[in-house]
Design an enzyme around this catalytic site. Structure first.
Site, short mmCIF file in Angstrom:
data_model
loop_
_atom_site.label_atom_id
_atom_site.label_comp_id
_atom_site.label_asym_id
_atom_site.label_seq_id
_atom_site.Cartn_x
_atom_site.Cartn_y
_atom_site.Cartn_z
N ASP A 47 -10.63 2.03 -3.60
CA ASP A 47 -11.26 1.70 -2.32
C ASP A 47 -12.77 1.69 -2.46
O ASP A 47 -13.48 1.16 -1.60
CB ASP A 47 -10.86 2.71 -1.24
CG ASP A 47 -9.55 2.31 -0.57
OD1 ASP A 47 -9.10 1.17 -0.79
OD2 ASP A 47 -8.98 3.14 0.16
N ASP A 104 0.83 -1.21 0.00
CA ASP A 104 0.00 0.00 0.00
C ASP A 104 0.87 1.27 0.00
O ASP A 104 2.06 1.22 0.36
CB ASP A 104 -0.89 -0.03 1.26
CG ASP A 104 -2.21 0.71 1.08
OD1 ASP A 104 -2.32 1.48 0.12
OD2 ASP A 104 -3.11 0.50 1.92
C1 DGJ Z 1 -5.97 1.75 1.81
C2 DGJ Z 1 -6.28 0.53 0.99
O1 DGJ Z 1 -6.77 0.89 -0.26
C3 DGJ Z 1 -7.27 -0.33 1.76
O2 DGJ Z 1 -7.64 -1.44 0.98
C4 DGJ Z 1 -6.66 -0.75 3.06
O3 DGJ Z 1 -5.58 -1.60 2.82
C5 DGJ Z 1 -6.21 0.47 3.84
N1 DGJ Z 1 -5.39 1.35 3.06
C6 DGJ Z 1 -5.47 0.07 5.09
O4 DGJ Z 1 -4.94 1.14 5.75
#
Ligand code: DGJ
Length: 723
Positions: A541, A471
């Site tokens: 997301d 991430d």
């Molecule tokens: C952002 C990501 O897109 C989510 O899927 C998740 O992993 C969160 N970060 C966790 O902090």
């Protein structure tokens, strides 16, 4: 031989599958563009040159031609060409002149790698050598073509052969002329939760451009543009696509010049960029992949998909069935312990889901987003027995284990920050801008990169991790690197990218059997360079089915379905609180690398049975997602419907997914004309329980009136097989 040079006319012809790219070395020694499009013969096409036009422009006295009238392969400022320059170099005296002229060429059998950045694999490559007699500054233009692709890959290597350092104030990767005409400019804009929405506007005179200044390719504008004839559609018309293999601040521009000619250029963003190039040093630029399609926008996308699957994404994973994950993020967020995680794993057992991914919150003291990034050791208060307990349990249930990392970050509240505050990007004396309570590590420093590589590799190796979700949740501000000379501070954004690729090389290729998925606060760093390391990227997301139709439609402009990671998630949806049925969430999430991100224990037994059937069906058709040709039929940006079809290369098998946004009284009777089939073959369509010829399915189509249920956000999937 795909690359031919005619010594007499001085014309280069580069042939791809159905394309020809051609340019000329003119009498002044300048590489002049002639043609890019549908394959042509090795004819003398010098009659297309713009030299005969009247001009009041200036030119160097010994030159025969006015640079301003020529279609450039590379363009430079200050010597009569007023089109957008490809590069600018500041010499020792402070003057910015450089006239690059031809000094020779080479044709290589195998495509050389860029030494410090990802690029396409490949074969035949032409290098055209250019240099400036006065300063000895030089540039090599690289061109690679492929017998099986309708793309050309280009880049430039700049060389300082003078005795003094020079400053590169712009160092773009290419300049590409397109013939005059009426075009549209297509780009993919967005933000968090709205990544890669399509925008199409008429290309006006002057410069149209997109860029990122975020030290990331960004969700704001993807590093891609298409220049499409203004009457081009998904299935017809000339379209030229430009996709940059790069993950940091970039720019792509299209200039419609007074002559009507279009010049497309770009690469590393020249805003906040200067690069000091010492004597004898070279500067390599990222690769641009340029696709041509005479079959509309759909043809351009398929050209990119074939290129990225065939020559960019890791061969080991690209066409293998993907992990089908259950990720705990939306089910638990930071609030989990072994019992909660075990329950998720239990529910996944024997469903076809094969990987459990433990998301954010497993390390340091991380019970919320305020701390611990950088402290990559397991939080045993939360996970008694360490990672081993949950990993062993996951394995005992027949699932693989995946783990979330955000390795480029550092929380001010972390042991790492307390020990090494200098690892964080910051300007001494100024307070850092904060996002999600976190700062970014200075990847331009080797000791920081070593720290990341060692910590991530240690966790992966000690625990036998099968899958990593990488991430990157904030953009970079206060771009500055402590200890670097002041005249090198504007090298920061590019040095960050080089640091990132160095880390990826040492982690991804060190752990050859581990599957890596990219992520950036959703899909904010979804670019070809990331795909070189990570075969798939978390797309957004926002996992609401309705929103995803638009996001996935836009993402597929450039990126193959197999790279588009899509999860069936909770309802009401956590990002926009909409409720859509399980079937629709599944159908949309199966138009990509599919997975799940919800509390499985909340599903009814009917839904669990449905889930098992869905996964079986996905696996039966996964070869289409991994290798098939995509045909976008209904555009959810302009229609109530979203329909996409994926057809196998041999045209024997296809799926068609269609979705209707709102149920309306007395609505249009929807007809879908299929695409991509063989008109002479007969196909059985399971859901219609009937056999039809390809020509009927593509010209008459199928009628959906009675197939959609009577509610909003419904969807349907057709299975089509040659008989
Ligand atoms: C952002 C990501 O897109 C989510 O899927 C998740 O992993 C969160 N970060 C966790 O902090």
């Amino acid at each position: 031989m795909s690359i031919i040079f005619n010594e007499e006319t001085k014309i280069f012809y580069l042939n791809g599958k159905n394309i020809t790219y051609s340019f000329l070395i003119n009498e002044d020694g300048f590489p002049e563009h002639l043609y890019f499009g549908e394959k042509i013969g090795f004819d003398d096409i010098r009659y297309t040159r713009g030299i005969g036009r009247k001009s009041f422009e200036a030119k160097p006295q010994n030159n025969k031609y006015y640079n301003d009238l020529l279609s450039p392969e590379i363009s430079f400022f200050g010597l009569g060409d007023f089109k957008e320059p490809t590069f600018q170099v500041k010499n020792k005296t402070g003057d910015r002149l450089c006239e690059l002229k031809y000094s020779g060429y080479e044709i290589l059998d195998s495509k050389p790698k860029i030494s410090n950045m990802p690029s396409l694999r490949g074969n035949e490559t032409l290098i055209v050598h250019l240099s400036d007699e006065f300063t000895n500054f030089a540039a090599d233009l690289y061109y690679s073509v492929y017998e099986d692709l309708n793309i050309i890959a280009r880049r430039i290597v700049y060389k300082n052969n003078s005795d003094n350092p020079v400053f590169l104030e712009r160092a773009f990767s290419f300049s590409q002329s397109l013939p005059s005409g009426n075009y549209d400019f297509i780009s993919l804009f967005g933000g968090w939760g709205t990544e890669r929405h399509i925008e199409r506007v008429p290309l006006h005179h002057g410069i149209s451009s997109i860029d990122s200044k975020r030290t990331s390719s960004s969700a704001t504008l993807n590093p891609f543009i298409a220049i499409a004839e203004n009457d081009a559609t998904e299935i017809s018309g000339n379209v030229y696509g430009f996709s940059l293999v790069y993950s940091s601040s970039y720019i792509l521009k299209a200039e419609k010049y007074s002559t009507g000619e279009i010049i497309v250029t770009g690469g590393i963003n020249d805003f906040d960029f200067t690069w000091k190039l010492e004597s004898e040093e070279i500067f390599e630029t990222p690769e641009i992949v340029i696709a041509y399609s005479g079959e509309g926008i759909g043809g351009m996308s398929r050209a990119f998909h074939n290129a990225y699957r065939g020559y960019l994404i890791n061969n080991k994973f690209v066409s293998k069935p993907r992990p089908i994950v259950i990720n705990n993020w939306e089910a638990t967020y930071f609030d989990f312990n072994n019992d909660k995680l075990k329950k998720i794993v239990d529910c996944a057992e024997n469903t076809g889901i094969d990987t459990f991914v433990l998301d954010d919150g497993w390390f340091g003291k991380r019970n919320n987003e305020k701390c611990s990034l950088g402290d990559w050791n397991v939080n045993t208060d939360k996970l008694e027995g360490g990672l081993k307990t949950i990993i062993d349990y996951t394995h005992s249930k027949g699932l693989k284990f995946g783990l979330w990392f955000e390795p480029e970050m550092i929380s001010p509240d972390s042991d790492l920050f307390r020990a090494h505050p200098e690892y964080a990007i910051s300007v001494p004396g100024r307070e850092n801008s904060m996002a999600r309570y976190q700062c970014v590590l200075d990847l331009t420093k080797s000791e920081v990169r070593d720290f990341i590589v060692n910590s991530v590799n240690k966790i992966i190796k000690e625990n036998g991790i099968d899958y990593v979700k990488w991430d990157f949740n904030r953009n970079i501000t206060e771009s500055f690197s402590l200890g670097r000379e002041s005249d090198r501070q504007s090298e920061f954004a590019h040095r960050y990218a080089l640091g990132l690729y160095d880390i990826f090389e040492r982690i991804v290729y060190e752990n050859k059997n581990v599957f890596f998925e990219g992520c950036s606060g959703g899909g904010a760093r979804f670019d070809p360079a990331i795909l070189y390391y990570f075969p798939q990227i978390w797309t957004s997301d926002c996992s609401d089915a309705e929103e995803r139709t638009i996001i996935q439609y836009g993402t597929s402009m450039v990126y193959p379905l197999s790279s588009i990671s899509c999860h069936v998630s909770q309802i009401p949806n956590h990002q926009c609180f909409r409720t859509t049925e399980f079937k629709t969430r599944t159908n949309i999430a199966q138009l990509g690398a599919t997975g799940y991100e919800l509390d499985l224990s909340e599903l009814s037994s009917d839904e669990i049975s449905e889930l098992k059937e869905n996964i079986k069906d996905y696996r039966n058709n996964e070869d289409l997602i991994l290798k098939g040709d995509l045909f976008r039929i209904d555009n959810p940006n302009t229609s109530e419907f979203f329909s996409e079809m994926v057809v196998s290369k041999d045209k024997n098998k296809a799926i068609l997914t269609t979705y209707r946004r709102l149920l309306r009284p007395n609505a249009e009777v929807k007809r879908i004309k299929m695409q991509g089939l063989d008109k002479n073959k007969k196909y059985f369509v399971s859901e219609l329980n009937g056999t039809f010829s390809g020509s009927t399915l593509m010209n008459v189509g199928i009628q959906l009136k009675d197939l959609f249920p009577r509610y909003d956000f419904s969807s349907f999937k057709f299975h089509i097989k040659a008989v």
